[in-house]
Design a protein around this motif. Structure first.
Motif, PDB file in Angstrom:
ATOM      1  N   LEU A  89      67.073 -43.135  26.913  1.00  0.00           N
ATOM      2  CA  LEU A  89      68.177 -42.750  27.552  1.00  0.00           C
ATOM      3  C   LEU A  89      67.867 -41.764  28.897  1.00  0.00           C
ATOM      4  O   LEU A  89      66.554 -41.166  28.823  1.00  0.00           O
ATOM      5  N   PRO A  90      68.593 -41.568  29.853  1.00  0.00           N
ATOM      6  CA  PRO A  90      68.381 -40.950  31.028  1.00  0.00           C
ATOM      7  C   PRO A  90      67.935 -39.481  30.823  1.00  0.00           C
ATOM      8  O   PRO A  90      68.406 -38.874  29.717  1.00  0.00           O
ATOM      9  N   GLY A  91      67.019 -38.774  31.490  1.00  0.00           N
ATOM     10  CA  GLY A  91      66.572 -37.533  31.400  1.00  0.00           C
ATOM     11  C   GLY A  91      65.312 -37.202  30.456  1.00  0.00           C
ATOM     12  O   GLY A  91      65.209 -35.967  30.294  1.00  0.00           O
ATOM     13  N   VAL A  92      65.032 -38.112  29.656  1.00  0.00           N
ATOM     14  CA  VAL A  92      64.152 -37.986  28.435  1.00  0.00           C
ATOM     15  C   VAL A  92      62.649 -37.904  29.022  1.00  0.00           C
ATOM     16  O   VAL A  92      62.359 -38.766  29.727  1.00  0.00           O
ATOM     17  N   THR A  93      61.920 -37.043  28.337  1.00  0.00           N
ATOM     18  CA  THR A  93      60.448 -36.869  28.616  1.00  0.00           C
ATOM     19  C   THR A  93      59.591 -37.482  27.180  1.00  0.00           C
ATOM     20  O   THR A  93      60.130 -36.697  26.245  1.00  0.00           O
ATOM     21  N   ILE A  94      58.812 -38.431  27.155  1.00  0.00           N
ATOM     22  CA  ILE A  94      58.208 -38.793  25.996  1.00  0.00           C
ATOM     23  C   ILE A  94      56.657 -38.317  26.298  1.00  0.00           C
ATOM     24  O   ILE A  94      56.161 -38.908  27.253  1.00  0.00           O
ATOM     25  N   GLY A  95      56.207 -37.441  25.479  1.00  0.00           N
ATOM     26  CA  GLY A  95      54.929 -36.834  25.792  1.00  0.00           C
ATOM     27  C   GLY A  95      53.915 -37.410  25.440  1.00  0.00           C
ATOM     28  O   GLY A  95      54.022 -38.628  24.530  1.00  0.00           O
ATOM     29  N   ARG A  96      52.647 -37.186  25.819  1.00  0.00           N
ATOM     30  CA  ARG A  96      51.212 -37.803  25.716  1.00  0.00           C
ATOM     31  C   ARG A  96      51.156 -38.249  24.333  1.00  0.00           C
ATOM     32  O   ARG A  96      50.986 -37.354  23.485  1.00  0.00           O
ATOM     33  N   GLY A  97      50.804 -39.609  24.284  1.00  0.00           N
ATOM     34  CA  GLY A  97      50.395 -40.088  23.180  1.00  0.00           C
ATOM     35  C   GLY A  97      51.269 -40.541  22.087  1.00  0.00           C
ATOM     36  O   GLY A  97      51.181 -40.700  20.941  1.00  0.00           O
ATOM     37  N   ALA A  98      52.647 -40.206  22.138  1.00  0.00           N
ATOM     38  CA  ALA A  98      53.752 -40.404  21.301  1.00  0.00           C
ATOM     39  C   ALA A  98      53.869 -41.790  21.185  1.00  0.00           C
ATOM     40  O   ALA A  98      53.665 -42.787  21.849  1.00  0.00           O
ATOM     41  N   VAL A  99      54.322 -42.122  19.853  1.00  0.00           N
ATOM     42  CA  VAL A  99      54.560 -43.466  19.259  1.00  0.00           C
ATOM     43  C   VAL A  99      56.105 -43.528  18.909  1.00  0.00           C
ATOM     44  O   VAL A  99      56.511 -42.638  18.251  1.00  0.00           O
ATOM     45  N   ILE A 100      56.970 -44.341  19.451  1.00  0.00           N
ATOM     46  CA  ILE A 100      58.513 -44.606  19.298  1.00  0.00           C
ATOM     47  C   ILE A 100      58.527 -45.996  18.476  1.00  0.00           C
ATOM     48  O   ILE A 100      58.212 -47.054  19.066  1.00  0.00           O
ATOM     49  N   GLY A 101      59.188 -45.659  17.246  1.00  0.00           N
ATOM     50  CA  GLY A 101      58.997 -47.003  16.511  1.00  0.00           C
ATOM     51  C   GLY A 101      60.048 -47.879  16.700  1.00  0.00           C
ATOM     52  O   GLY A 101      61.213 -47.915  17.542  1.00  0.00           O
ATOM     53  N   THR A 102      60.100 -49.337  16.337  1.00  0.00           N
ATOM     54  CA  THR A 102      61.143 -50.324  16.715  1.00  0.00           C
ATOM     55  C   THR A 102      62.193 -50.099  16.448  1.00  0.00           C
ATOM     56  O   THR A 102      62.752 -49.273  15.562  1.00  0.00           O
ATOM     57  N   CYS A 103      63.149 -50.398  17.520  1.00  0.00           N
ATOM     58  CA  CYS A 103      64.471 -50.182  17.293  1.00  0.00           C
ATOM     59  C   CYS A 103      65.049 -48.793  17.620  1.00  0.00           C
ATOM     60  O   CYS A 103      66.351 -48.597  17.370  1.00  0.00           O
ATOM     61  N   SER A 104      64.150 -48.024  17.862  1.00  0.00           N
ATOM     62  CA  SER A 104      64.715 -46.431  17.995  1.00  0.00           C
ATOM     63  C   SER A 104      65.495 -46.285  19.217  1.00  0.00           C
ATOM     64  O   SER A 104      65.148 -46.801  20.332  1.00  0.00           O
ATOM     65  N   VAL A 105      66.275 -45.200  19.184  1.00  0.00           N
ATOM     66  CA  VAL A 105      66.839 -44.999  20.480  1.00  0.00           C
ATOM     67  C   VAL A 105      66.600 -43.262  20.747  1.00  0.00           C
ATOM     68  O   VAL A 105      66.960 -42.392  19.955  1.00  0.00           O
ATOM     69  N   VAL A 106      65.835 -43.062  22.018  1.00  0.00           N
ATOM     70  CA  VAL A 106      65.445 -41.554  22.294  1.00  0.00           C
ATOM     71  C   VAL A 106      66.472 -41.062  23.161  1.00  0.00           C
ATOM     72  O   VAL A 106      66.705 -41.663  24.375  1.00  0.00           O
ATOM     73  N   THR A 107      66.984 -40.181  22.595  1.00  0.00           N
ATOM     74  CA  THR A 107      68.135 -39.546  23.309  1.00  0.00           C
ATOM     75  C   THR A 107      67.676 -38.010  23.852  1.00  0.00           C
ATOM     76  O   THR A 107      68.423 -37.494  24.730  1.00  0.00           O
ATOM     77  N   LYS A 108      66.495 -37.480  23.228  1.00  0.00           N
ATOM     78  CA  LYS A 108      65.903 -36.292  23.863  1.00  0.00           C
ATOM     79  C   LYS A 108      64.380 -36.096  23.825  1.00  0.00           C
ATOM     80  O   LYS A 108      63.801 -37.136  23.312  1.00  0.00           O
ATOM     81  N   ASP A 109      64.033 -35.245  24.335  1.00  0.00           N
ATOM     82  CA  ASP A 109      62.624 -35.264  24.820  1.00  0.00           C
ATOM     83  C   ASP A 109      61.654 -35.508  23.281  1.00  0.00           C
ATOM     84  O   ASP A 109      62.169 -34.749  22.310  1.00  0.00           O
ATOM     85  N   ILE A 110      60.359 -36.042  23.337  1.00  0.00           N
ATOM     86  CA  ILE A 110      59.626 -36.254  22.283  1.00  0.00           C
ATOM     87  C   ILE A 110      58.227 -35.506  22.573  1.00  0.00           C
ATOM     88  O   ILE A 110      57.861 -35.832  23.488  1.00  0.00           O
ATOM     89  N   PRO A 111      57.766 -34.580  21.600  1.00  0.00           N
ATOM     90  CA  PRO A 111      56.697 -33.853  22.113  1.00  0.00           C
ATOM     91  C   PRO A 111      55.553 -34.607  22.065  1.00  0.00           C
ATOM     92  O   PRO A 111      55.445 -35.942  21.260  1.00  0.00           O
ATOM     93  N   PRO A 112      54.379 -34.157  22.766  1.00  0.00           N
ATOM     94  CA  PRO A 112      53.092 -35.099  22.690  1.00  0.00           C
ATOM     95  C   PRO A 112      52.599 -35.331  21.199  1.00  0.00           C
ATOM     96  O   PRO A 112      52.858 -34.582  20.323  1.00  0.00           O
ATOM     97  N   MET A 113      51.906 -36.671  21.096  1.00  0.00           N
ATOM     98  CA  MET A 113      51.424 -36.913  19.817  1.00  0.00           C
ATOM     99  C   MET A 113      52.170 -37.048  18.516  1.00  0.00           C
ATOM    100  O   MET A 113      51.938 -37.324  17.476  1.00  0.00           O
ATOM    101  N   SER A 114      53.357 -37.093  18.765  1.00  0.00           N
ATOM    102  CA  SER A 114      54.419 -37.342  18.024  1.00  0.00           C
ATOM    103  C   SER A 114      54.941 -38.841  17.377  1.00  0.00           C
ATOM    104  O   SER A 114      54.556 -39.787  18.247  1.00  0.00           O
ATOM    105  N   ILE A 115      55.151 -39.123  16.394  1.00  0.00           N
ATOM    106  CA  ILE A 115      55.456 -40.538  15.970  1.00  0.00           C
ATOM    107  C   ILE A 115      57.267 -40.196  15.694  1.00  0.00           C
ATOM    108  O   ILE A 115      57.512 -39.569  14.770  1.00  0.00           O
TER     109      ILE A 115
END
Length: 142
Positions: A89-115
């Motif tokens: 979604l708008p305004g989100v930052t996904i940090g270096r090396g992060a993995v987002i799993g299938t069918c997930s909805v990213v509504t806020k920032d995800i820190p680096p190297m997170s799953i």
């Protein structure tokens, strides 16, 4: 649209406002992906975007009496892997090396190297920080 060297962009990618989209080197964008550049999208190097991912940088404000829009630049840092059917979604930052799993909805920032997985995406683990690979060198059609 700014695209780095050695990127693989598959057919049937829906690109909106391409002049507001930047893609770094060695990235893969698979089929049926939506890249909504209206609010801005910046994608780093060696990013893998799987099939049917939706990256939105503009949405309607459901609290607005005039149904106005909200926008925010989406930043996807180096070595991120967005698995199939992820929505960002708008305004989100996904940090270096992060993995987002299938069918997930990213509504806020995800820190680096997170799953992160789920709706909304929640962090369930960490990825080892030993990332040295380069994408965009597929040999399928040589």
């Amino acid at each position: 649209m700014k695209i780095g060297k050695h990127c693989a962009i598959c057919r049937n990618v829906d690109i909106r406002s391409p002049y507001r989209i930047e893609i770094g080197e060695h990235c893969t964008v698979n089929k049926r992906v939506v890249l909504d550049g209206r609010g801005g999208v910046k994608i780093g190097k060696n990013v893998d975007i799987a099939q049917e991912v939706n990256i939105w940088s503009l949405q309607h404000d459901y609290n607005s009496p005039t149904y106005s829009t909200n926008s925010g630049i989406v930043v996807i840092e180096d070595y991120v892997w967005l698995a199939s059917r992820v929505t960002v979604l708008p305004g989100v930052t996904i940090g270096r090396g992060a993995v987002i799993g299938t069918c997930s909805v990213v509504t806020k920032d995800i820190p680096p190297m997170s799953i992160a997985v789920g709706n909304p995406a929640k962090i369930i683990g960490r990825r080892d920080d030993c990332l040295e690979y380069e994408l965009g060198h597929r040999g399928w059609f040589k």
